[in-house]
Design a protein around this motif. Structure first.
Motif, PDB file in Angstrom:
ATOM      1  N   VAL A  78      24.176 -32.842   1.283  1.00  0.00           N
ATOM      2  CA  VAL A  78      24.360 -31.926   0.158  1.00  0.00           C
ATOM      3  C   VAL A  78      23.025 -31.634  -0.523  1.00  0.00           C
ATOM      4  O   VAL A  78      22.696 -30.478  -0.825  1.00  0.00           O
ATOM      5  CB  VAL A  78      25.377 -32.523  -0.839  1.00  0.00           C
ATOM      6  N   LYS A  79      22.256 -32.670  -0.763  1.00  0.00           N
ATOM      7  CA  LYS A  79      20.973 -32.507  -1.457  1.00  0.00           C
ATOM      8  C   LYS A  79      20.013 -31.633  -0.653  1.00  0.00           C
ATOM      9  O   LYS A  79      19.325 -30.771  -1.201  1.00  0.00           O
ATOM     10  CB  LYS A  79      20.362 -33.887  -1.703  1.00  0.00           C
ATOM     11  N   ALA A  80      19.982 -31.855   0.661  1.00  0.00           N
ATOM     12  CA  ALA A  80      19.062 -31.099   1.505  1.00  0.00           C
ATOM     13  C   ALA A  80      19.551 -29.689   1.792  1.00  0.00           C
ATOM     14  O   ALA A  80      18.759 -28.738   1.789  1.00  0.00           O
ATOM     15  CB  ALA A  80      18.839 -31.855   2.819  1.00  0.00           C
ATOM     16  N   ALA A  81      20.849 -29.543   2.053  1.00  0.00           N
ATOM     17  CA  ALA A  81      21.385 -28.221   2.385  1.00  0.00           C
ATOM     18  C   ALA A  81      21.251 -27.253   1.218  1.00  0.00           C
ATOM     19  O   ALA A  81      21.050 -26.043   1.412  1.00  0.00           O
ATOM     20  CB  ALA A  81      22.851 -28.345   2.803  1.00  0.00           C
ATOM     21  N   ALA A  82      21.335 -27.773   0.006  1.00  0.00           N
ATOM     22  CA  ALA A  82      21.316 -26.911  -1.185  1.00  0.00           C
ATOM     23  C   ALA A  82      20.050 -26.073  -1.276  1.00  0.00           C
ATOM     24  O   ALA A  82      20.088 -24.929  -1.759  1.00  0.00           O
ATOM     25  CB  ALA A  82      21.472 -27.758  -2.446  1.00  0.00           C
ATOM     26  N   ILE A  83      18.929 -26.611  -0.808  1.00  0.00           N
ATOM     27  CA  ILE A  83      17.668 -25.878  -0.973  1.00  0.00           C
ATOM     28  C   ILE A  83      17.499 -24.764   0.059  1.00  0.00           C
ATOM     29  O   ILE A  83      16.577 -23.958  -0.047  1.00  0.00           O
ATOM     30  CB  ILE A  83      16.446 -26.826  -0.935  1.00  0.00           C
ATOM     31  N   GLU A  84      18.404 -24.719   1.051  1.00  0.00           N
ATOM     32  CA  GLU A  84      18.290 -23.698   2.091  1.00  0.00           C
ATOM     33  C   GLU A  84      19.411 -22.671   2.087  1.00  0.00           C
ATOM     34  O   GLU A  84      19.376 -21.718   2.858  1.00  0.00           O
ATOM     35  CB  GLU A  84      18.255 -24.370   3.473  1.00  0.00           C
ATOM     36  N   LEU A  85      20.409 -22.850   1.244  1.00  0.00           N
ATOM     37  CA  LEU A  85      21.545 -21.927   1.276  1.00  0.00           C
ATOM     38  C   LEU A  85      21.155 -20.555   0.725  1.00  0.00           C
ATOM     39  O   LEU A  85      20.515 -20.462  -0.321  1.00  0.00           O
ATOM     40  CB  LEU A  85      22.709 -22.491   0.456  1.00  0.00           C
ATOM     41  N   PRO A  86      21.547 -19.486   1.414  1.00  0.00           N
ATOM     42  CA  PRO A  86      21.233 -18.131   0.956  1.00  0.00           C
ATOM     43  C   PRO A  86      22.303 -17.582   0.011  1.00  0.00           C
ATOM     44  O   PRO A  86      23.327 -18.228  -0.237  1.00  0.00           O
ATOM     45  CB  PRO A  86      21.241 -17.332   2.271  1.00  0.00           C
ATOM     46  N   ARG A  87      22.097 -16.404  -0.498  1.00  0.00           N
ATOM     47  CA  ARG A  87      23.086 -15.599  -1.225  1.00  0.00           C
ATOM     48  C   ARG A  87      23.655 -16.287  -2.462  1.00  0.00           C
ATOM     49  O   ARG A  87      24.765 -16.014  -2.871  1.00  0.00           O
ATOM     50  CB  ARG A  87      24.240 -15.187  -0.296  1.00  0.00           C
ATOM     51  N   GLY A  88      22.898 -17.211  -3.032  1.00  0.00           N
ATOM     52  CA  GLY A  88      23.392 -17.888  -4.220  1.00  0.00           C
ATOM     53  C   GLY A  88      24.475 -18.905  -3.948  1.00  0.00           C
ATOM     54  O   GLY A  88      25.136 -19.382  -4.881  1.00  0.00           O
ATOM     55  N   LEU A  89      24.703 -19.252  -2.682  1.00  0.00           N
ATOM     56  CA  LEU A  89      25.701 -20.265  -2.351  1.00  0.00           C
ATOM     57  C   LEU A  89      25.261 -21.627  -2.898  1.00  0.00           C
ATOM     58  O   LEU A  89      24.069 -21.934  -2.933  1.00  0.00           O
ATOM     59  CB  LEU A  89      25.895 -20.361  -0.836  1.00  0.00           C
ATOM     60  N   ARG A  90      26.225 -22.419  -3.318  1.00  0.00           N
ATOM     61  CA  ARG A  90      25.948 -23.734  -3.881  1.00  0.00           C
ATOM     62  C   ARG A  90      26.754 -24.798  -3.149  1.00  0.00           C
ATOM     63  O   ARG A  90      27.819 -24.506  -2.603  1.00  0.00           O
ATOM     64  CB  ARG A  90      26.311 -23.783  -5.374  1.00  0.00           C
ATOM     65  N   VAL A  91      26.237 -26.034  -3.156  1.00  0.00           N
ATOM     66  CA  VAL A  91      26.969 -27.157  -2.571  1.00  0.00           C
ATOM     67  C   VAL A  91      26.694 -28.405  -3.398  1.00  0.00           C
ATOM     68  O   VAL A  91      25.557 -28.688  -3.786  1.00  0.00           O
ATOM     69  CB  VAL A  91      26.600 -27.386  -1.087  1.00  0.00           C
TER      70      VAL A  91
END
Length: 199
Positions: free
Chosen positions: A136-149
């Motif tokens: 979750v911590k790592a994926a958050a910095i790469e998500l496009p389009r304002g997506l959040r996790v």
């Protein structure tokens, strides 16, 4: 918001439903119950789910299985359930679900206390929880389009103590309703890459 709630019939899922349904459209999803069915350990099942539900504004997963076995007795097979179901099941909800998510949509996953406060027989659960929070911590910095996790990491539930008290001596349990507030914070807030610890 249109919120996909996986594990809607469980103790935590039901509490999340009660918290969010007055304000949002809840699509209830379970392995065998709910508006739609999904097996999160199967990526084909996950893709079919999204094809049926269509676009969404938030996804919550309050489901995921692991084996509880003494380490002395554990085999690679015993670890496989948690890795395929609770870990990769939730990871795949993001990897596949991002194709169907509306701009600015959020994903909220469930880890747990056992990587912070381990107990006997919980080596698989501890490993999976730590891996999920790290993802979750790592994926958050790469998500496009304002997506959040984000993830929610609850301690043992008050509602579960009748069954699990011998394993959680000294732990202060929390109510499912209190845990549900963390999911609301994730869905209705703005943060990303967070693990909300409850208890």
């Amino acid at each position: 918001m249109k919120i996909l709630l996986i594990g809607a019939n469980g103790t935590i899922g039901s509490a999340i439903d009660r918290e969010l349904s007055p304000r949002h459209e809840i699509v209830r999803i379970g392995r065998k119950s709910g508006d739609f069915h999904v097996d999160i350990s199967d990526s084909t099942s996950i893709r079919k789910l999204f094809e049926r539900t269509g676009p969404f504004d938030a996804l919550i997963c309050a489901a995921g299985n692991v084996n509880f076995v003494p380490l002395a007795d554990m085999s690679e097979t015993d670890f496989a359930l948690g890795l395929q179901d609770k870990l990769m099941g939730q990871v795949n909800l993001l990897l596949i679900g991002r194709e169907f998510a509306n701009d600015g949509a959020s994903f909220t996953f469930t880890s747990g206390v056992l990587n912070r406060e381990p107990i006997r027989t919980a080596s698989s659960a501890a490993m999976v929880n730590a891996a999920l929070d790290g993802f979750v911590k790592a994926a958050a910095i790469e998500l496009p389009r304002g997506l959040r996790v984000n993830s929610v990491s609850p301690t043992v539930l008050e509602e579960a103590m009748a069954k699990y008290a011998p394993y959680f001596r000294g732990f202060k349990p929390v109510s499912a309703a209190d845990v549900a507030l963390a999911y609301a914070r994730s869905v209705e807030g703005l943060q990303t890459g967070q693990t909300y610890q409850v208890g």
